[in-house]
Design a protein around this motif. Structure first.
Motif, PDB file in Angstrom:
ATOM      1  N   ARG B 216       0.806  -1.233   0.000  1.00  0.00           N
ATOM      2  CA  ARG B 216       0.000   0.000   0.000  1.00  0.00           C
ATOM      3  C   ARG B 216       0.831   1.272   0.000  1.00  0.00           C
ATOM      4  N   MET B 217       2.093   1.204   0.450  1.00  0.00           N
ATOM      5  CA  MET B 217       2.924   2.402   0.459  1.00  0.00           C
ATOM      6  C   MET B 217       3.605   2.631  -0.890  1.00  0.00           C
ATOM      7  N   GLY B 218       3.462   1.671  -1.811  1.00  0.00           N
ATOM      8  CA  GLY B 218       4.173   1.790  -3.083  1.00  0.00           C
ATOM      9  C   GLY B 218       3.279   1.491  -4.264  1.00  0.00           C
ATOM     10  N   PHE B 219       3.400   0.285  -4.827  1.00  0.00           N
ATOM     11  CA  PHE B 219       2.697   0.034  -6.095  1.00  0.00           C
ATOM     12  C   PHE B 219       1.183   0.002  -5.955  1.00  0.00           C
ATOM     13  N   GLY B 220       0.675  -0.246  -4.737  1.00  0.00           N
ATOM     14  CA  GLY B 220      -0.773  -0.259  -4.548  1.00  0.00           C
ATOM     15  C   GLY B 220      -1.419   1.064  -4.928  1.00  0.00           C
ATOM     16  N   ILE B 221      -0.805   2.158  -4.480  1.00  0.00           N
ATOM     17  CA  ILE B 221      -1.370   3.475  -4.816  1.00  0.00           C
ATOM     18  C   ILE B 221      -1.288   3.709  -6.317  1.00  0.00           C
ATOM     19  N   ARG B 222      -0.188   3.307  -6.941  1.00  0.00           N
ATOM     20  CA  ARG B 222      -0.067   3.465  -8.396  1.00  0.00           C
ATOM     21  C   ARG B 222      -1.174   2.711  -9.117  1.00  0.00           C
ATOM     22  N   TRP B 223      -1.435   1.478  -8.682  1.00  0.00           N
ATOM     23  CA  TRP B 223      -2.401   0.622  -9.375  1.00  0.00           C
ATOM     24  C   TRP B 223      -3.840   1.072  -9.168  1.00  0.00           C
ATOM     25  N   ALA B 224      -4.079   1.950  -8.218  1.00  0.00           N
ATOM     26  CA  ALA B 224      -5.438   2.469  -8.047  1.00  0.00           C
ATOM     27  C   ALA B 224      -5.827   3.376  -9.208  1.00  0.00           C
ATOM     28  N   GLN B 225      -4.857   3.788 -10.024  1.00  0.00           N
ATOM     29  CA  GLN B 225      -5.176   4.755 -11.068  1.00  0.00           C
ATOM     30  C   GLN B 225      -4.617   4.397 -12.449  1.00  0.00           C
ATOM     31  N   MET B 226      -3.496   3.725 -12.512  1.00  0.00           N
ATOM     32  CA  MET B 226      -3.036   3.181 -13.783  1.00  0.00           C
ATOM     33  C   MET B 226      -2.680   1.727 -13.465  1.00  0.00           C
ATOM     34  N   GLY B 227      -2.811   0.873 -14.428  1.00  0.00           N
ATOM     35  CA  GLY B 227      -2.509  -0.528 -14.154  1.00  0.00           C
ATOM     36  C   GLY B 227      -1.037  -0.819 -14.337  1.00  0.00           C
ATOM     37  N   LEU B 228      -0.726  -2.059 -14.666  1.00  0.00           N
ATOM     38  CA  LEU B 228       0.639  -2.526 -14.800  1.00  0.00           C
ATOM     39  C   LEU B 228       1.322  -1.906 -16.014  1.00  0.00           C
ATOM     40  N   PHE B 229       0.647  -1.981 -17.171  1.00  0.00           N
ATOM     41  CA  PHE B 229       1.294  -1.617 -18.422  1.00  0.00           C
ATOM     42  C   PHE B 229       1.444  -0.100 -18.575  1.00  0.00           C
ATOM     43  N   GLU B 230       0.405   0.634 -18.205  1.00  0.00           N
ATOM     44  CA  GLU B 230       0.515   2.086 -18.348  1.00  0.00           C
ATOM     45  C   GLU B 230       1.550   2.631 -17.365  1.00  0.00           C
ATOM     46  N   THR B 231       1.586   2.046 -16.175  1.00  0.00           N
ATOM     47  CA  THR B 231       2.598   2.454 -15.194  1.00  0.00           C
ATOM     48  C   THR B 231       4.006   2.232 -15.742  1.00  0.00           C
ATOM     49  N   TYR B 232       4.234   1.072 -16.338  1.00  0.00           N
ATOM     50  CA  TYR B 232       5.569   0.771 -16.868  1.00  0.00           C
ATOM     51  C   TYR B 232       5.874   1.609 -18.103  1.00  0.00           C
ATOM     52  N   ARG B 233       4.848   1.895 -18.882  1.00  0.00           N
ATOM     53  CA  ARG B 233       5.053   2.769 -20.041  1.00  0.00           C
ATOM     54  C   ARG B 233       5.600   4.113 -19.581  1.00  0.00           C
ATOM     55  N   VAL B 234       4.994   4.660 -18.517  1.00  0.00           N
ATOM     56  CA  VAL B 234       5.466   5.941 -17.980  1.00  0.00           C
ATOM     57  C   VAL B 234       6.880   5.785 -17.433  1.00  0.00           C
ATOM     58  N   ALA B 235       7.137   4.671 -16.728  1.00  0.00           N
ATOM     59  CA  ALA B 235       8.468   4.448 -16.157  1.00  0.00           C
ATOM     60  C   ALA B 235       9.521   4.335 -17.248  1.00  0.00           C
ATOM     61  N   GLY B 236       9.131   3.759 -18.390  1.00  0.00           N
ATOM     62  CA  GLY B 236      10.074   3.587 -19.490  1.00  0.00           C
ATOM     63  C   GLY B 236      10.491   4.912 -20.119  1.00  0.00           C
ATOM     64  N   GLY B 237       9.710   5.939 -19.860  1.00  0.00           N
ATOM     65  CA  GLY B 237      10.045   7.263 -20.374  1.00  0.00           C
ATOM     66  C   GLY B 237       9.759   7.375 -21.857  1.00  0.00           C
ATOM     67  N   GLU B 238      10.272   8.438 -22.468  1.00  0.00           N
ATOM     68  CA  GLU B 238       9.954   8.730 -23.865  1.00  0.00           C
ATOM     69  C   GLU B 238      10.299   7.555 -24.792  1.00  0.00           C
ATOM     70  N   ALA B 239      11.242   6.732 -24.389  1.00  0.00           N
ATOM     71  CA  ALA B 239      11.647   5.597 -25.225  1.00  0.00           C
ATOM     72  C   ALA B 239      10.517   4.575 -25.376  1.00  0.00           C
ATOM     73  N   GLY B 240       9.579   4.578 -24.441  1.00  0.00           N
ATOM     74  CA  GLY B 240       8.360   3.795 -24.603  1.00  0.00           C
ATOM     75  C   GLY B 240       8.435   2.378 -24.092  1.00  0.00           C
ATOM     76  N   MET B 241       7.368   1.658 -24.409  1.00  0.00           N
ATOM     77  CA  MET B 241       7.133   0.331 -23.875  1.00  0.00           C
ATOM     78  C   MET B 241       8.193  -0.665 -24.340  1.00  0.00           C
ATOM     79  N   ARG B 242       8.592  -0.536 -25.584  1.00  0.00           N
ATOM     80  CA  ARG B 242       9.561  -1.475 -26.143  1.00  0.00           C
ATOM     81  C   ARG B 242      10.873  -1.399 -25.351  1.00  0.00           C
ATOM     82  N   HIS B 243      11.254  -0.161 -25.012  1.00  0.00           N
ATOM     83  CA  HIS B 243      12.461   0.061 -24.244  1.00  0.00           C
ATOM     84  C   HIS B 243      12.339  -0.572 -22.860  1.00  0.00           C
ATOM     85  N   PHE B 244      11.178  -0.367 -22.261  1.00  0.00           N
ATOM     86  CA  PHE B 244      10.966  -0.943 -20.931  1.00  0.00           C
ATOM     87  C   PHE B 244      11.131  -2.451 -20.975  1.00  0.00           C
ATOM     88  N   MET B 245      10.519  -3.053 -22.014  1.00  0.00           N
ATOM     89  CA  MET B 245      10.567  -4.516 -22.086  1.00  0.00           C
ATOM     90  C   MET B 245      11.951  -5.027 -22.385  1.00  0.00           C
TER      91      MET B 245
END
Lengths: 490, 490
Positions: B216-245
């Motif tokens: 609840r202090m970390g990914f739980g709050i994130r998942w209340a508003q974006m799920g797994l993939f959109e969260t990682y897309r943002v984390a991957g930055g401008e390089a995008g999903m492919r870069h993250f993967m």
């Protein structure tokens, strides 16, 4: 004395740490050979400055100094905390630690942002292994409170306590992991979900968007405030946890076998996910998504703050720490009472604004009501007094809106007491952005007995505090705008 | 015409469905042989009545009628939706469906709350397989929007659309799962996390409380508003999903092997978890935890509503649907304009109250500001008009607090226009709980050009609407309390 943190490795994670330290008053010295480091950290800082200060209901300390250094040893000068966020390669990390330990203070704490390595691996062959701990944060580091603090027997209890105290001072929640393990705790869950999600996409059961909806419309919201076990405890009902477990056992119903397996990571799967993610989120830039995410997080965390729960309780504790350290507890501690009293200083939070970023009408009254609460506290009508059955209720308020303000703006409210006698309290609040007057609120309050809900005189200590202010403020002119009414149309 | 739902199997899940239907205006007929069913559903309903109506910013329809029936066929009378929430045993479910199909309308929808079974399993051997679908909800069913709707080729597109429309009418978010699979989508993730959590407890890495904090202090709050993939897309930055993967692959770093394995579910493990859970949450009753959870969920969902995002966007769509169906779009549609106009009707939401359940000072202004917005909309200053560059800004407001109110209370605001001419708009709002006057707000507004932010006259249509109200309300007395000011102390 201003404290100094060294940030080794910028990027999204290092930048988030830099923002935490800076906005909580630390000087920050960055070392990152990436020529883009300054721009990247600047972007994270922009997001952090927009969202973090307003999370607090008290003013954060003045921002520290940010500097970039081409030489690692130079970046370490005066640093009592060194945060390493270099790429996840053990050989690289060990090389970095060697360099760090040749130049840093021996009692500085070296925290690693690693999400995978155990601290014993990081300490291997170090000159002073006891100096190195894992302090694993979660993105966005400037907002999410969780830090997994992982230590070994090489780390002294004194050093561990000091590390926790520093992280709490940054508004973070250090979770001390009791036994080191690959990937600590949270990332093990993230990996389990990630792997199962890959299967679902690969097998055509769900798209990335559908998976995200399945998370955020259901258990994701639950997990923002209670975790797995407390949620199931509630679901189990009065029969309790044992009953819940008897019902479900080691698998929630029975083992769904894909969970056991690692999907093959083919080009086709990568393409499929990248395309689905584009379809889902591609209409917004990453920058836009970051801001949406931060708006959402700030709104939800402030909602939890109002409930004093989970991440919200962490925020309240951070506010209390700042308040105790820097704000008077009673009017007797204020040196010059002859001027209106500072009753509010804060940044306008993201959840106080409309979609254009302008502060919403009702939030002006929220700020003024906070000023009234603070004034009450300063004259001795604090939480203890209220718990004993007395308080002030607002009977009437007159608000004038004179200028607009925006999310992130630092606002202040100064309060003149027009009357404070017996059960009556008459206040005039003025809200400023710098020298610009934004709004005023004139409030008339009555002291009440909380049991009978009827007006009565406050205790003598409060009357005495009000008399002291009345004497000191006697020389102030009656404020312009006080006693105003909205005229009846001719 | 009032619609009817039959609830087959009460308990926490059936009760949550009953509350969704009832509070959205459906009659609900319950069949459950459990002698405790009425009490259990009553408890869920208490929680739902406390939390759900205030989620909406418009009034929900009048509550439907709730009845309990000892005979299943009787419970089905007139039901167009039948929700089955009996224990998770396939033989039992098939037996129930046989009984249902002998007595229910052939075009009624039978939704199953099953979390594990596929719809094809539930349809096996049924008289009319096309009538049965999976509609899997999440606890608390009266608050969380997600419904996993799982269908087979037996279900007609018309029936599937009708099912979706009904669920949307209940404020839910039907996620149509494109291929049936054991446990649908969300519970597969829950199981993956559950299993890994059992390992962590068993191996002494973390307690139940520590695991909950890690969520609840970390990914739980994130998942209340974006799920797994959109969260990682943002984390991957401008390089995008492919870069993250590319960075992470099928395992976030590499496979942490415990994920592959099912922990042995020994008595020792059950005891360990039950004891840790008691230590973590035992100081509060389940009833208290439910209310804390609901306060948190309401606060967070309303924060997301303000951002029009995720679960909050679902709530806004639900409000809009109710509004379009039941509220006038313009003053021209109001028959009797000679009395103050109804500009707000709602339940006081849980996030508008203090820890004692009293409505907070600033939320009175929020309600009055909503009334002003609604008044503006009724005279033609709606979202389109504002997008074209004109709006009203509040210059001054005078609030009088006359009585207190509480969470869940149904309040109404009625608005008298004291002046509406040229750029000036002068309103007097009165807030009632039934006949009891709670508060008044007198507001003076100016029409502004949103580009220059300076006052100017509105378009002629708005002036005409105001003239119409002025004419109709000319006979009303000047309201008591209008033109008030707070007197200067003698």
């Amino acid at each position: 004395m201003t404290k100094t943190a060294a940030i080794i490795g910028g990027g999204v994670i290092g930048g988030g740490w830099a923002a935490r330290f800076l906005l909580n008053g630390w000087d920050v010295r960055v070392f990152d050979p990436d020529p883009e480091a300054e721009r990247k950290i600047g972007e994270v800082l922009d997001n952090a400055r927009r969202s973090l200060p307003g999370l607090s209901d008290v003013p954060l300390p003045p921002e520290g100094k940010l500097s970039f250094h081409a030489d690692m040893a130079e970046a370490l000068q005066g640093a009592s905390w060194i945060q390493e966020s270099v790429p996840e390669r053990l050989d690289l990390k060990l090389k970095v630690y060697k360099g760090l330990q040749e130049a840093c203070a021996p009692d500085a704490i070296i925290g690693s942002s690693t999400s995978g390595f155990k601290p014993s691996e990081l300490q291997e062959g170090a000159a002073r292994p006891g100096q190195i701990v894992v302090t694993h944060p979660f993105n966005p580091v400037y907002l999410l409170p969780l830090i997994e603090l992982v230590t070994t027997s090489e780390n002294s209890p004194e050093m561990i306590d000091r590390a926790k105290e520093i992280m709490r001072g940054l508004g973070q929640f250090p979770l001390h992991v009791r036994k080191e393990i690959d990937a600590h705790i949270a990332d093990r869950f993230l990996e389990a979900v990630w792997r199962e999600a890959l299967w679902l996409v690969k097998d055509g059961i769900a798209t990335t968007e559908e998976i995200d909806e399945a998370i955020r419309m259901g258990f994701g919201i639950r997990w923002a405030q209670m975790g797995l076990f407390e949620t199931y405890r509630v679901a189990g009902g009065e029969a309790g946890m044992r009953h819940f477990m008897a019902q479900f056992g080691p698998c929630l119903k029975w083992p769904w076998t894909k969970l056991m397996d690692v999907p093959e990571f083919t080009d086709e799967l990568v393409d499929m996910i990248a395309e689905q993610s584009d379809a889902q989120s591609g209409k917004r830039t990453i920058r836009e998504l970051e801001r949406i995410r931060d708006n959402n997080l700030v709104g939800m965390m402030r909602a939890l703050k109002h409930q004093d729960w989970g991440a919200g309780a962490v925020l309240n504790q951070h506010d209390k720490r700042i308040k105790t350290a820097s704000m008077p507890a009673h009017v007797d501690e204020i040196e010059d009472l002859s001027q209106p009293i500072l009753t509010l200083a804060r940044a306008v939070p993201l959840d106080w604004t409309d979609y254009n970023g302008h502060m919403t009408e009702s939030r002006y009254l929220e700020a003024f009501a906070n000023s009234t609460d603070r004034f009450m506290e300063l004259i001795g009508c604090d939480a203890d007094y209220i718990a004993n059955g007395g308080s002030y209720f607002t009977a009437e308020t007159h608000i004038r809106h004179l200028d607009e303000t925006h999310a992130g703006t630092r606002i202040e409210v100064r309060t003149q007491m027009l009357l404070g006698q017996g059960k009556k309290l008459h206040l005039f609040h003025s809200m400023y952005e710098g020298d610009k007057l934004l709004a005023t609120a004139e409030s008339f309050l009555l002291h009440v007995d909380l049991k009978t809900r009827r007006p009565c005189a406050p205790l003598a200590e409060i009357e005495a505090a009000m008399a002291k202010i009345a004497g000191a403020q006697a020389g102030l002119p009656y404020p312009e705008g006080a006693g105003n009414s909205i005229r009846r149309p001719a």
